[in-house]
Motif scaffolding. Structure first.
Motif: not given
Length: 241
Positions: A89-106
């Motif tokens: 964010s550039h408006d102080k709303s949240l920090p830079a970050g990463l999140v692990a996740g999954t994508q279901v192909f079908v």
């Protein structure tokens, strides 16, 4: 591929052209393009293969959310893959970050679990230390991805009669994984799945009934609800620590 309700999907060039505002004595915003570049660099250096990407901006470019599809040369992908969610964010709303996740192909559903915040947030020297911070964050993703693989196998093995499924839907409202207005959509996906892969009456089919409705919410909301949903299902299948 990207959840984009309330967000504008953009390409890399559009993202790179976002102007980073001037900082203050206590706030040093990280350019969206720099975060993306460093994360991609660290993913490759850690042995991940980047297979795709999607990016979105909200609040006139002040907030960024991206999804990077990744894999490993040794991983045999089945019905779902790994994704890394990025935010900044550039408006102080949240920090830079990463999140692990999954994508279901079908069905192209996305669900996010383990969040990794960059430890310095947007404070002094964050830009200077960006490479070190992203390397540390990316280093945590491998374990989180393997945890996701294990829990999904467990979800598939958990038989769910309708009575248990209905109870989980109500509990999902309680833990804010969904809203009351989304209950009918989740139940519809459970009772009459759009995809035959989710006809088995198990935890994985119900989980995807939930993640299907996440396509209608903005990325930041989807991350929070996905984490709550994983917590709920982990508890039900006795995975919670």
């Amino acid at each position: 591929m990207l959840l984009h309700c309330g967000a504008q999907v953009v390409d890399r060039q559009d993202l790179f052209e976002v102007i980073t505002p001037n900082g203050t004595d206590t706030w040093y915003p990280i350019p969206h393009r720099d975060l993306l570049h460093e994360v991609e660099t660290q993913l490759r250096e850690s042995g991940f293969i980047i297979k795709g990407e999607s990016h979105a901006l909200t609040h006139d470019g002040a907030r960024y959310f991206g999804v990077i599809q990744v894999s490993l040369p040794t991983r045999n992908e089945d019905d779902f893959g790994w994704v890394v969610g990025l935010r900044n964010s550039h408006d102080k709303s949240l920090p830079a970050g990463l999140v692990a996740g999954t994508q279901v192909f079908v069905c192209d559903n996305l669900a996010f679990n383990g969040e990794v915040k960059l430890s310095r947030k947007h404070t002094r020297f964050a830009q200077r230390d960006l490479r070190q911070l992203t390397a540390r964050a990316v280093g945590q993703l491998g374990d989180k991805f393997h945890e996701l693989d294990r829990r999904i196998v467990t979800y598939k093995q958990k038989y769910l009669p309708d009575r248990s499924a209905h109870d989980l839907v109500i509990r999902a409202v309680d833990c804010r994984a969904i809203t009351t207005s989304q209950v009918p959509a989740v139940l519809q996906e459970w009772r009459k799945p759009q995809h035959e892969e989710f006809l088995p009456r198990n935890g994985w089919s119900l989980f995807n009934a939930f993640s299907e409705v996440y396509k209608t919410v903005n990325p930041q909301t989807a991350v929070k609800r996905g984490q709550a949903l994983h917590g709920l299902f982990d508890s039900h299948v006795a995975l919670a620590s």
